[in-house]
Design an enzyme around this catalytic site. Structure first.
Site, PDB file in Angstrom:
ATOM      1  N   LYS A  82      61.516  19.971 -13.143  1.00  0.00           N
ATOM      2  CA  LYS A  82      62.587  21.552 -12.289  1.00  0.00           C
ATOM      3  C   LYS A  82      62.244  23.056 -12.737  1.00  0.00           C
ATOM      4  O   LYS A  82      62.429  22.547 -13.742  1.00  0.00           O
ATOM      5  CB  LYS A  82      63.499  21.031 -12.188  1.00  0.00           C
ATOM      6  CG  LYS A  82      64.457  22.260 -10.551  1.00  0.00           C
ATOM      7  CD  LYS A  82      65.785  21.730 -10.065  1.00  0.00           C
ATOM      8  CE  LYS A  82      66.423  22.073  -9.645  1.00  0.00           C
ATOM      9  NZ  LYS A  82      67.995  22.048  -8.835  1.00  0.00           N
ATOM     10  N   SER A 157      68.834  21.529  -4.512  1.00  0.00           N
ATOM     11  CA  SER A 157      67.971  22.619  -4.805  1.00  0.00           C
ATOM     12  C   SER A 157      66.598  21.785  -5.402  1.00  0.00           C
ATOM     13  O   SER A 157      65.600  22.446  -5.096  1.00  0.00           O
ATOM     14  CB  SER A 157      68.645  23.788  -5.657  1.00  0.00           C
ATOM     15  OG  SER A 157      68.890  22.837  -6.995  1.00  0.00           O
ATOM     16  N   SER A 181      72.410  18.367  -5.822  1.00  0.00           N
ATOM     17  CA  SER A 181      70.908  18.934  -6.324  1.00  0.00           C
ATOM     18  C   SER A 181      69.701  17.527  -6.668  1.00  0.00           C
ATOM     19  O   SER A 181      68.744  18.411  -6.480  1.00  0.00           O
ATOM     20  CB  SER A 181      70.749  20.915  -6.829  1.00  0.00           C
ATOM     21  OG  SER A 181      71.226  21.110  -6.231  1.00  0.00           O
TER      22      SER A 181
HETATM   23  N1  GLN Z   1      73.541  22.770  -3.072  1.00  0.00           N
HETATM   24  C1  GLN Z   1      74.627  23.043  -3.042  1.00  0.00           C
HETATM   25  C2  GLN Z   1      74.778  24.998  -3.743  1.00  0.00           C
HETATM   26  O1  GLN Z   1      73.851  25.192  -3.441  1.00  0.00           O
HETATM   27  C3  GLN Z   1      74.758  22.829  -4.442  1.00  0.00           C
HETATM   28  C4  GLN Z   1      72.897  23.227  -5.597  1.00  0.00           C
HETATM   29  C5  GLN Z   1      73.109  22.344  -7.008  1.00  0.00           C
HETATM   30  O2  GLN Z   1      73.734  21.324  -7.218  1.00  0.00           O
HETATM   31  N2  GLN Z   1      72.275  22.833  -7.769  1.00  0.00           N
HETATM   32  O3  GLN Z   1      75.214  25.164  -5.160  1.00  0.00           O
END
Ligand code: GLN
Length: 499
Positions: A82, A157, A181
């Protein structure tokens, strides 16, 4: 050699064949690079492809095999990282304009450990900007598409990592999970995604979003591959002050232990909030575990549904502080101004996207004098209540079973106009992060429109062993075709509109 032939059987089989000298790491890497290049115009899983470095890394593995040295448990396995994990000398952008041109001077601990274990990094995957999002659509480099249906999101994400594994471009990838994410995109892409206990894996070199919640973990096609990757990256690191000093369990052994007598609680409160296929998959999973000898019952933990609200106060508060470092001086982008403050403001205005700005403003607001008690402190109290209710549930349960997501992968653009709709994607994953516990998403069924559905296994802190035991039992009975790799229709109707 065809890539499909090389990757059949997953990461562990590649490593075994490379170690025995039957297959060269170079051939595997070349095959992966070819597939990545072919898929990129349609799927856009990658921000950076590091072909030369990957081939050099593969040659180093092959040289070790030739010299009779041990190339490590992931010898020659291509892995995608990532793009919020620091890689020495290789662009690390967090899919943000503000980090344009920045090359970290060091590798994240997980990156160094994977490379020491023989894995070959092929590039950096796309994400929602600074990991804020659930669809990979807030990326400054454009969205990643879901290989099951390129008109849909891969989740986020860590969408690039999930899609790359689901499309069979790489057998392994790393993501980060602050509120879901890893698990949410894993579910939407039909792959395994694992978030470890907070502190089990070093965060050194992970670009911080919300430091009390962030953890790094693997994506894979099989649980055995995910468990091996976790084995490699887990363990104390003196460079991360929150890194645990506990000994790391032997995950491969845990995977084989079966679920006889394992106490499983089905989180009833989540089922009514999930779509038909997502709730049905959990019920089927519960039945399968009972058939395999587990002691299954429903549990009520209604407090968990308050996790989302607490998270959207705590995570932006931490983000507003963590992202203060992007000032136009120390990293990446600079937009000049008449004085330092003007330069700072212009850099941040141009460098951050809308969602990141929204989080910074929200976070600054909830931490400000006069509002701190009403919002931030209240959210911390809710966090404590969630910890306590998990603790009560785990008095009688070894693991909990829940849907990973409220629905299957949604169409690109469907939720971008409504942030709250998007935030709800993580309703079932967020409580785990607030508690610092581990959780796993296993590809289990096919749901609406033939898209994959994941089932989530949750466990108490350092309960990765029992979590993997339950996961293995689910993997064994998962619907055929519920997991990747899938070949996107490169010549299909979406080919023309890619990117
Ligand atoms: N979707 C969640 C957010 O927008 C979690 C994102 C993540 O785990 N990095 O914060």
């Amino acid at each position: 050699m065809s890539e499909t032939e090389a990757f059949a059987g997953g990461a562990l089989q590649i490593a075994a064949r490379v170690r025995s000298g039957e297959l060269s790491a170079r051939a595997v890497t070349e095959a992966a690079l070819e597939e990545i290049a072919a898929s990129e115009p349609l799927l856009h899983c990658f921000n950076t492809i590091t072909a030369e470095l990957a081939l050099a890394g593969a040659d180093a593995v092959d040289a070790k095999v030739l010299a009779g040295e041990d190339p490590g448990p992931l010898a020659g396995v291509p892995i995608a990282l990532k793009d919020n994990l620091c890689t020495k000398g290789v662009p690390t952008t967090c899919s943000s304009r503000i980090l344009q041109g920045w090359r970290p001077p060091y590798d994240a601990t997980v990156v160094a450990r994977l490379s020491a274990a023989g894995a070959v990094s092929v590039g950096k995957t796309n994400l929602d900007e600074f990991a804020m999002g659930s669809s990979t659509e807030t990326s400054a480099t454009g969205p990643t598409r879901n290989p099951w249906d390129p008109s849909r999101v891969p989740g986020g994400s860590s969408g690039g990592s999930a899609a790359a594994v689901a499309a069979g471009l790489v057998p392994l990838a790393l993501g980060s999970d602050t509120g879901g994410s890893i698990r949410q995109p894993a579910a939407l892409c039909g792959v395994v995604g694992l978030k470890p206990t907070y502190g089990l894996v070093s965060r050194y070199g992970l670009v911080a979003f919300a430091s009390s919640l962030d953890q790094i973990g693997p994506f894979a096609l099989t649980l055995a591959d995910a468990a091996m990757t976790l084995q490699v990256i887990a363990g104390h690191d003196e460079r991360d002050s929150t890194s645990l000093t506990h000994p790391v369990a032997d995950f491969a052994t845990e995977l084989k232990r079966g679920v006889e007598g394992l106490r499983v609680g089905v989180v009833a409160d989540f089922l009514s909030e999930a779509s038909g296929s997502c709730a049905a998959a959990v019920r089927q999973a519960a039945d399968a575990l009972a058939d395999a000898g587990a002691l299954v019952r429903e549990v009520a933990i209604p407090e968990l549904l308050h996790g989302l609200s607490a998270y959207y106060l705590i995570a932006p508060a931490e983000a507003s502080s963590n992202l203060a470092r992007y000032d136009g001086v120390r990293y990446g982008l600079r937009v000049d101004g008449d004085d330092v403050q003007a330069m700072n403001a212009r850099t941040r205005s141009a460098g951050f996207g809308d969602e990141v700005k929204r989080r910074i403003m929200l976070g600054t607001y909830v931490l400000s004098a006069g509002y701190y008690d009403a919002y931030y402190a209240q959210a911390q109290r809710v966090r404590t209540v969630i910890l306590q209710s998990f603790a009560r549930a785990y008095e009688d349960c070894d693991v909990l079973l829940a849907p990973t997501t409220p629905s299957v992968a949604f169409p690109i653009g469907a939720k971008t106009a409504d942030p709250l709709e998007m935030y709800l994607s993580d309703l079932f994953t967020i409580p785990t992060n607030l508690a610092g516990h581990p959780a796993l998403s296993v590809p289990f069924a096919l749901g609406e429109d033939g898209l994959p559905v994941g089932v989530q296994v949750l466990a108490p802190a350092l309960g990765e062993g029992q979590m993997l035991r339950a996961g293995a039992a689910l993997e064994a009975v998962a619907a055929p075709g519920a997991r990747g790799p899938v070949r996107p229709q490169l010549g299909g109707p979406m080919a023309g509109v890619a990117k």
